[in-house]
Scaffold this active site. Structure first.
Site, PDB file in Angstrom:
ATOM      1  N   LYS A 203      48.086 -39.718  -0.664  1.00 56.93           N
ATOM      2  CA  LYS A 203      47.346 -39.353  -1.930  1.00 56.93           C
ATOM      3  C   LYS A 203      46.391 -38.549  -2.200  1.00 56.93           C
ATOM      4  CE  LYS A 203      48.242 -41.559  -4.495  1.00 56.93           C
ATOM      5  NZ  LYS A 203      50.421 -41.296  -4.910  1.00 56.93           N
ATOM      6  N   GLY A 204      46.520 -37.163  -1.293  1.00 58.28           N
ATOM      7  CA  GLY A 204      45.509 -36.371  -0.925  1.00 58.28           C
ATOM      8  C   GLY A 204      45.556 -35.314  -2.290  1.00 58.28           C
ATOM      9  N   GLY A 205      47.577 -34.723  -1.917  1.00 56.44           N
ATOM     10  CA  GLY A 205      47.694 -33.280  -3.205  1.00 56.44           C
ATOM     11  C   GLY A 205      48.375 -33.154  -2.481  1.00 56.44           C
TER      12      GLY A 205
ATOM     13  N   ARG B 243      52.159 -33.402  -2.220  1.00 56.57           N
ATOM     14  CA  ARG B 243      53.031 -33.211  -2.957  1.00 56.57           C
ATOM     15  C   ARG B 243      52.644 -31.959  -4.102  1.00 56.57           C
ATOM     16  NH1 ARG B 243      58.473 -32.518  -3.207  1.00 56.57           N
ATOM     17  NH2 ARG B 243      57.806 -35.385  -1.744  1.00 56.57           N
TER      18      ARG B 243
ATOM     19  N   LYS C  65      51.658 -39.017 -10.854  1.00 59.60           N
ATOM     20  CA  LYS C  65      50.293 -37.803  -9.379  1.00 59.60           C
ATOM     21  C   LYS C  65      49.414 -37.507 -10.938  1.00 59.60           C
ATOM     22  CE  LYS C  65      53.015 -37.571  -6.266  1.00 59.60           C
ATOM     23  NZ  LYS C  65      53.026 -38.155  -4.925  1.00 59.60           N
TER      24      LYS C  65
ATOM     25  N   ARG D 201      47.468 -40.554 -11.831  1.00 60.67           N
ATOM     26  CA  ARG D 201      47.789 -41.651 -12.632  1.00 60.67           C
ATOM     27  C   ARG D 201      46.073 -42.088 -12.971  1.00 60.67           C
ATOM     28  NH1 ARG D 201      50.500 -43.770  -8.132  1.00 60.67           N
ATOM     29  NH2 ARG D 201      52.618 -44.192  -8.708  1.00 60.67           N
ATOM     30  N   THR D 202      45.604 -42.789 -13.946  1.00 58.22           N
ATOM     31  CA  THR D 202      44.485 -43.354 -14.117  1.00 58.22           C
ATOM     32  C   THR D 202      43.790 -44.186 -13.641  1.00 58.22           C
ATOM     33  OG1 THR D 202      44.875 -42.549 -16.640  1.00 58.22           O
ATOM     34  CG2 THR D 202      42.941 -43.887 -16.073  1.00 58.22           C
ATOM     35  N   HIS D 203      42.468 -44.214 -12.560  1.00 55.19           N
ATOM     36  CA  HIS D 203      42.330 -44.899 -11.750  1.00 55.19           C
ATOM     37  C   HIS D 203      41.443 -46.202 -12.129  1.00 55.19           C
ATOM     38  CE1 HIS D 203      42.294 -41.326  -8.207  1.00 55.19           C
ATOM     39  NE2 HIS D 203      43.199 -41.421  -8.570  1.00 55.19           N
TER      40      HIS D 203
ATOM     41  N   SER E 189      42.647 -44.092  -5.622  1.00 56.40           N
ATOM     42  CA  SER E 189      44.139 -42.988  -5.845  1.00 56.40           C
ATOM     43  C   SER E 189      45.454 -44.603  -5.030  1.00 56.40           C
ATOM     44  CB  SER E 189      44.029 -41.790  -5.001  1.00 56.40           C
ATOM     45  OG  SER E 189      45.639 -41.603  -5.562  1.00 56.40           O
TER      46      SER E 189
HETATM   47  N1  LIG Z   1      48.245 -30.105  -9.840  1.00 53.16           N
HETATM   48  C1  LIG Z   1      48.557 -31.036  -9.871  1.00 53.16           C
HETATM   49  N2  LIG Z   1      49.420 -32.255 -10.279  1.00 53.16           N
HETATM   50  C2  LIG Z   1      48.828 -33.898 -10.268  1.00 53.16           C
HETATM   51  N3  LIG Z   1      48.271 -33.991  -8.967  1.00 53.16           N
HETATM   52  C3  LIG Z   1      47.641 -33.584  -7.863  1.00 53.16           C
HETATM   53  C4  LIG Z   1      47.968 -31.879  -8.957  1.00 53.16           C
HETATM   54  N4  LIG Z   1      46.913 -31.575  -7.590  1.00 53.16           N
HETATM   55  C5  LIG Z   1      46.414 -32.976  -6.663  1.00 53.16           C
HETATM   56  N5  LIG Z   1      47.001 -33.170  -7.430  1.00 53.16           N
HETATM   57  C6  LIG Z   1      46.517 -34.980  -6.711  1.00 53.16           C
HETATM   58  O1  LIG Z   1      47.848 -35.286  -5.641  1.00 53.16           O
HETATM   59  C7  LIG Z   1      47.136 -37.078  -5.427  1.00 53.16           C
HETATM   60  C8  LIG Z   1      48.845 -37.501  -4.833  1.00 53.16           C
HETATM   61  O2  LIG Z   1      48.365 -37.163  -3.829  1.00 53.16           O
HETATM   62  P1  LIG Z   1      49.816 -36.843  -3.177  1.00 53.16           P
HETATM   63  O3  LIG Z   1      50.952 -35.617  -3.379  1.00 53.16           O
HETATM   64  O4  LIG Z   1      49.302 -36.188  -1.278  1.00 53.16           O
HETATM   65  O5  LIG Z   1      50.481 -38.730  -2.551  1.00 53.16           O
HETATM   66  S1  LIG Z   1      51.582 -39.013  -2.040  1.00 53.16           S
HETATM   67  O6  LIG Z   1      50.795 -39.528  -1.137  1.00 53.16           O
HETATM   68  O7  LIG Z   1      52.746 -38.260  -1.670  1.00 53.16           O
HETATM   69  O8  LIG Z   1      52.234 -39.978  -2.618  1.00 53.16           O
HETATM   70  C9  LIG Z   1      46.928 -36.825  -7.087  1.00 53.16           C
HETATM   71  O9  LIG Z   1      45.964 -38.535  -6.494  1.00 53.16           O
HETATM   72  P2  LIG Z   1      46.214 -39.357  -8.398  1.00 53.16           P
HETATM   73  O10 LIG Z   1      45.391 -38.697  -9.802  1.00 53.16           O
HETATM   74  O11 LIG Z   1      45.657 -39.808  -7.614  1.00 53.16           O
HETATM   75  O12 LIG Z   1      46.785 -39.770  -8.885  1.00 53.16           O
HETATM   76  C10 LIG Z   1      46.471 -36.397  -7.808  1.00 53.16           C
HETATM   77  O13 LIG Z   1      44.647 -36.221  -7.647  1.00 53.16           O
END
Ligand SMILES: Nc1ncnc2c1ncn2[C@@H]1O[C@H](COP(=O)(O)OS(=O)(=O)O)[C@@H](OP(=O)(O)O)[C@H]1O
EC number: 2.8.2.-
Length: 359
Positions: free
Chosen positions: A110-112, A114, A316, A318-320, A199
């Site tokens: 959930k760090g970012g 992807r 990615k 999501r509303t918390h 998250s």
């Molecule tokens: N460009 C962009 N678009 C969408 N989301 C973004 C982006 N950059 C960073 N993030 C943040 O990435 C969070 C998901 O992290 P991961 O991809 O590491 O999640 S996972 O561990 O693979 O499930 C996801 O967490 P949540 O907001 O809690 O859903 C996003 O905050």
């Protein structure tokens, strides 16, 4: 700082990847279109059709085991698209050979991770697996040949990459990775551990709506204010604890820490650091990103020759759920010493104490 927390206990969530006890003494977006032209699209894989089969079986296995570290939407599209995943490049012969990765995105969940992987695979000198192979945690017994086979083909000079966020909290991962390639480059996307925990919980909640509230799960004893650090959503955020384990095998210079917060507000800035670290030309720049107001996140610009989606999917961003501010306050206090230790270990101040609110 408090003593290392015990292992995660099952709390009615989907099972987590196996996490090991704390180390003693520690407190603690690429479309290869037209033969390598524009590669600017989220949700594209660099896999040839035959490679998709291997990767999809890895994916299916992963989904069968657990679904806590998922890119569900991506997975769904891949499964639906089948072997046509490469889009415009599907008819292009796939040259090169499969190599073991030279760089890994090892965390954090959930760090970012992807967003980072999709952005870096825009670079023409990077090829990456779309799915999470989970080799160093769940599939290690399958052997290095299996792992190499999961990788896309690369040409000389191209870097092979994958991301599996659970590696960062897998006790055996550093040793295993080191025995494969001691000069490998490691990337960790870190995010305010409080927001990260929420998250993580939000993801679990989306799959299991019946689980207790975050406020309930976060405490061993709420009256006493005792945080349950054995809950994986909380334990993963004790970055200093996990990093200690990696530093037994890798020098700090081999690990890049990317700010998950900065990756959202200044994706090009963070990507410059990532490209420098990987020894790549700065090809991925601000020209590749735009801020999508509907999504509320930066997205990759649409490549001229494709109608591919440009933003990450619904899983990615999501509303918390709203969390009791008191609980957030308690958690911030809990993480503070670990964060300080992490800043000291990395030589980087991620400014998590300065944030006024946690999304
Ligand atoms: N460009 C962009 N678009 C969408 N989301 C973004 C982006 N950059 C960073 N993030 C943040 O990435 C969070 C998901 O992290 P991961 O991809 O590491 O999640 S996972 O561990 O693979 O499930 C996801 O967490 P949540 O907001 O809690 O859903 C996003 O905050």
């Amino acid at each position: 700082p408090p003593a290392p927390p015990p292992d995660n206990a099952s709390r009615g969530e989907p099972p987590e990847p196996p996490e090991q006890p704390a180390t003693p003494g520690v407190d603690g977006w690429g479309l290869a279109s037209g033969g390598g032209g524009a590669r600017d699209a989220w949700f594209r894989t660099s896999l040839a059709p035959s490679e998709m089969i291997t990767a999809q079986s890895a994916l299916l296995e992963r989904e069968a085991q657990e679904s806590s570290t998922t890119d569900e939407e991506l997975a769904g599209r891949r499964a639906a698209n089948g072997s046509s995943e490469r889009g415009g490049a599907a008819s292009t012969p796939d040259y090169g050979e499969k190599k073991l990765p030279q760089a890994l995105i090892i965390g954090v969940k959930k760090g970012g991770t992807r967003a980072l992987l999709e952005a870096i695979r825009v670079h023409p000198d990077v090829r990456a697996v779309g799915v999470e192979p989970h080799f160093f945690d769940r599939n290690y017994e399958k052997g290095l040949e299996w792992y190499r086979n999961v990788m896309p083909k690369t040409l000389d000079g191209q870097i092979t990459m994958e991301k599996t966020p659970s590696y960062f909290v897998t006790n055996e991962a550093p040793k295993r990775i080191h025995s494969m390639a001691k000069d490998i480059k490691l990337i960790v996307v870190v995010r305010n551990p409080v927001t990260r925990a929420i998250s993580d919980y939000t993801q679990t909640l989306s799959k299991k709506p019946e689980i207790p509230t975050f406020e309930v799960l976060a405490f061993k004893n709420r009256t006493l204010g005792l945080i349950d650090a054995s809950w994986s959503a909380i334990r993963i955020g004790i970055y200093a604890l996990h990093l200690e384990n990696w530093l037994q095998y890798f020098p700090l210079s081999q690990i890049l820490f990317v700010s998950g917060e900065r990756l959202i507000v200044d994706p090009a800035g963070e990507m410059a650091k990532v490209q420098d670290f990987l020894g790549l030309k700065r090809v991925v720049t601000d020209k590749h990103f735009y801020f999508n107001k509907t999504k509320g996140f930066p997205c990759l610009k649409k490549p001229e020759d494709s109608s591919a989606p440009r933003c990450l999917g619904k899983s990615k961003g999501r509303t918390h759920p709203r969390i009791d501010p008191d609980v957030i306050h308690r958690l911030r206090k809990f993480y503070k010493p670990f964060n300080m230790m992490f800043y000291q270990m990395t030589g980087q101040d991620f400014q998590w104490e300065k944030e006024e609110s946690d999304k």
